[in-house]
Design an enzyme around this catalytic site. Sequence first.
Site, PDB file in Angstrom:
ATOM      1  N   SER A  15       0.833  -1.201   0.000  1.00 49.93           N
ATOM      2  CA  SER A  15       0.000   0.000   0.000  1.00 49.93           C
ATOM      3  C   SER A  15       0.865   1.246   0.000  1.00 49.93           C
ATOM      4  O   SER A  15       2.083   1.182   0.209  1.00 49.93           O
ATOM      5  CB  SER A  15      -0.917   0.023   1.231  1.00 49.93           C
ATOM      6  OG  SER A  15      -0.148   0.106   2.419  1.00 49.93           O
ATOM      7  N   LEU A  17       3.222   4.338  -0.212  1.00 51.64           N
ATOM      8  CA  LEU A  17       4.496   4.615  -0.864  1.00 51.64           C
ATOM      9  C   LEU A  17       5.104   3.349  -1.450  1.00 51.64           C
ATOM     10  O   LEU A  17       5.675   3.369  -2.546  1.00 51.64           O
ATOM     11  CB  LEU A  17       5.477   5.236   0.140  1.00 51.64           C
ATOM     12  CG  LEU A  17       5.009   6.467   0.912  1.00 51.64           C
ATOM     13  CD1 LEU A  17       6.122   6.963   1.833  1.00 51.64           C
ATOM     14  CD2 LEU A  17       4.561   7.573  -0.033  1.00 51.64           C
ATOM     15  N   ASP A  36       5.105  -7.589   2.538  1.00 52.38           N
ATOM     16  CA  ASP A  36       4.244  -6.853   3.447  1.00 52.38           C
ATOM     17  C   ASP A  36       3.703  -7.813   4.498  1.00 52.38           C
ATOM     18  O   ASP A  36       3.597  -9.014   4.249  1.00 52.38           O
ATOM     19  CB  ASP A  36       3.079  -6.210   2.683  1.00 52.38           C
ATOM     20  CG  ASP A  36       2.469  -5.034   3.430  1.00 52.38           C
ATOM     21  OD1 ASP A  36       2.809  -3.882   3.102  1.00 52.38           O
ATOM     22  OD2 ASP A  36       1.659  -5.265   4.346  1.00 52.38           O
ATOM     23  N   ASP A  57       7.026 -10.187   8.788  1.00 54.12           N
ATOM     24  CA  ASP A  57       7.452  -9.066   9.615  1.00 54.12           C
ATOM     25  C   ASP A  57       8.842  -8.627   9.159  1.00 54.12           C
ATOM     26  O   ASP A  57       9.772  -9.438   9.123  1.00 54.12           O
ATOM     27  CB  ASP A  57       7.477  -9.535  11.075  1.00 54.12           C
ATOM     28  CG  ASP A  57       7.850  -8.443  12.066  1.00 54.12           C
ATOM     29  OD1 ASP A  57       8.431  -7.414  11.652  1.00 54.12           O
ATOM     30  OD2 ASP A  57       7.576  -8.624  13.264  1.00 54.12           O
ATOM     31  N   CYS A  83       9.988   0.517   2.845  1.00 52.99           N
ATOM     32  CA  CYS A  83       8.842   1.413   3.030  1.00 52.99           C
ATOM     33  C   CYS A  83       7.956   1.014   4.206  1.00 52.99           C
ATOM     34  O   CYS A  83       7.021   1.742   4.527  1.00 52.99           O
ATOM     35  CB  CYS A  83       7.990   1.454   1.763  1.00 52.99           C
ATOM     36  SG  CYS A  83       8.731   2.318   0.373  1.00 52.99           S
ATOM     37  N   SER A 145      11.697  10.228   7.642  1.00 50.40           N
ATOM     38  CA  SER A 145      10.580  11.167   7.728  1.00 50.40           C
ATOM     39  C   SER A 145      11.143  12.509   8.132  1.00 50.40           C
ATOM     40  O   SER A 145      12.183  12.577   8.802  1.00 50.40           O
ATOM     41  CB  SER A 145       9.558  10.702   8.769  1.00 50.40           C
ATOM     42  OG  SER A 145       8.632  11.745   9.078  1.00 50.40           O
ATOM     43  N   TYR A 158       8.269   7.530  17.153  1.00 52.59           N
ATOM     44  CA  TYR A 158       8.359   7.609  15.692  1.00 52.59           C
ATOM     45  C   TYR A 158       9.585   8.406  15.258  1.00 52.59           C
ATOM     46  O   TYR A 158      10.360   7.972  14.403  1.00 52.59           O
ATOM     47  CB  TYR A 158       7.083   8.243  15.144  1.00 52.59           C
ATOM     48  CG  TYR A 158       7.031   8.354  13.642  1.00 52.59           C
ATOM     49  CD1 TYR A 158       6.881   7.219  12.850  1.00 52.59           C
ATOM     50  CD2 TYR A 158       7.117   9.590  13.016  1.00 52.59           C
ATOM     51  CE1 TYR A 158       6.817   7.323  11.468  1.00 52.59           C
ATOM     52  CE2 TYR A 158       7.051   9.704  11.643  1.00 52.59           C
ATOM     53  CZ  TYR A 158       6.899   8.563  10.861  1.00 52.59           C
ATOM     54  OH  TYR A 158       6.847   8.666   9.484  1.00 52.59           O
ATOM     55  N   PHE A 191       2.231  12.875   3.189  1.00 46.95           N
ATOM     56  CA  PHE A 191       1.795  12.197   1.962  1.00 46.95           C
ATOM     57  C   PHE A 191       0.408  11.607   2.146  1.00 46.95           C
ATOM     58  O   PHE A 191       0.024  11.196   3.249  1.00 46.95           O
ATOM     59  CB  PHE A 191       2.779  11.078   1.594  1.00 46.95           C
ATOM     60  CG  PHE A 191       3.933  11.549   0.762  1.00 46.95           C
ATOM     61  CD1 PHE A 191       4.036  11.197  -0.576  1.00 46.95           C
ATOM     62  CD2 PHE A 191       4.907  12.366   1.313  1.00 46.95           C
ATOM     63  CE1 PHE A 191       5.095  11.641  -1.355  1.00 46.95           C
ATOM     64  CE2 PHE A 191       5.974  12.813   0.548  1.00 46.95           C
ATOM     65  CZ  PHE A 191       6.073  12.450  -0.790  1.00 46.95           C
ATOM     66  N   THR A 193      -1.409   8.798   2.083  1.00 45.41           N
ATOM     67  CA  THR A 193      -1.314   7.345   2.174  1.00 45.41           C
ATOM     68  C   THR A 193      -2.589   6.825   2.843  1.00 45.41           C
ATOM     69  O   THR A 193      -3.422   7.613   3.295  1.00 45.41           O
ATOM     70  CB  THR A 193      -0.090   6.941   3.013  1.00 45.41           C
ATOM     71  OG1 THR A 193      -0.264   7.459   4.342  1.00 45.41           O
ATOM     72  CG2 THR A 193       1.194   7.522   2.417  1.00 45.41           C
TER      73      THR A 193
END
Length: 252
Positions: A15, A17, A36, A57, A83, A145, A158, A191, A193
């Site tokens: 999904s 990016l 994924d 994972d 990603c 990021s 994060y 973005f 997403t």
Amino acid sequence: MDLQGASAVVTGGASGLGAATAEALAAAGAKVVVMDINQAAAEAVAARIGGVAVAGDVAEEAPVAKAIEEAAALAPLRLAVACAGIAPAARVAGRNGPHDLALFERVIRVNLIGTFNLLRLAAARMTTNAPLPNGERGLVVATASIAAYEGQIGQCAYSASKGGIVGLTLPAARELAKFGVRVVTIAPGLFHTPLMDTLTEEARESLGRMPLFPSRLGRPDEYAAMVMAIAANPLLNGETIRLDGALRLPPA
């Protein structure tokens, strides 16, 4: 880098990016392995682009190793793109007490350890490739990021995970340079997403006004275009590239 006759692995490729990147790589002639944790979604993207799906994972060795072996069986592995990531918000000291330590560990595990896991396994495989005419053997693109630089309130986990990705980029590139393997990181801004689709339209519009120009949310295909630009330019190495429309995040 000419991607015709090459293979690539994209983690988080089901999904956002990752899916856009997998599509762009396949359109350029690469054989793409879509990895994924969501198996059904990975299979759907792989079927659409004529690729191969691997579920698992990103922080575990076995599924990432499987994805790399699947790619190498199709063609020399020249490109790996990380990603996969999560972005739960929590305060260091909130109304319900201190930040949950397990949540912090999980974010670091998925975002930072997952990225390094792909980097180490993909790079090891790439060092065995025959060099291209310019001496290049492969490229690993990581996703950080802008929160690595301007983390907002509630983003300690994060931001720490993404800051770690920025920090490992140069030393990894320096180490792998003798093999002709490049390491470059993209630091996206805001973005559109699937995460954004969980917000109200009003909230999305408000966020879209934050970048200076263009004043809108980024599109996944624009991230994919940056991956393709990095692949095409061998001088890009050891750098983190902001992709954010000149956005600088406020504290909250």
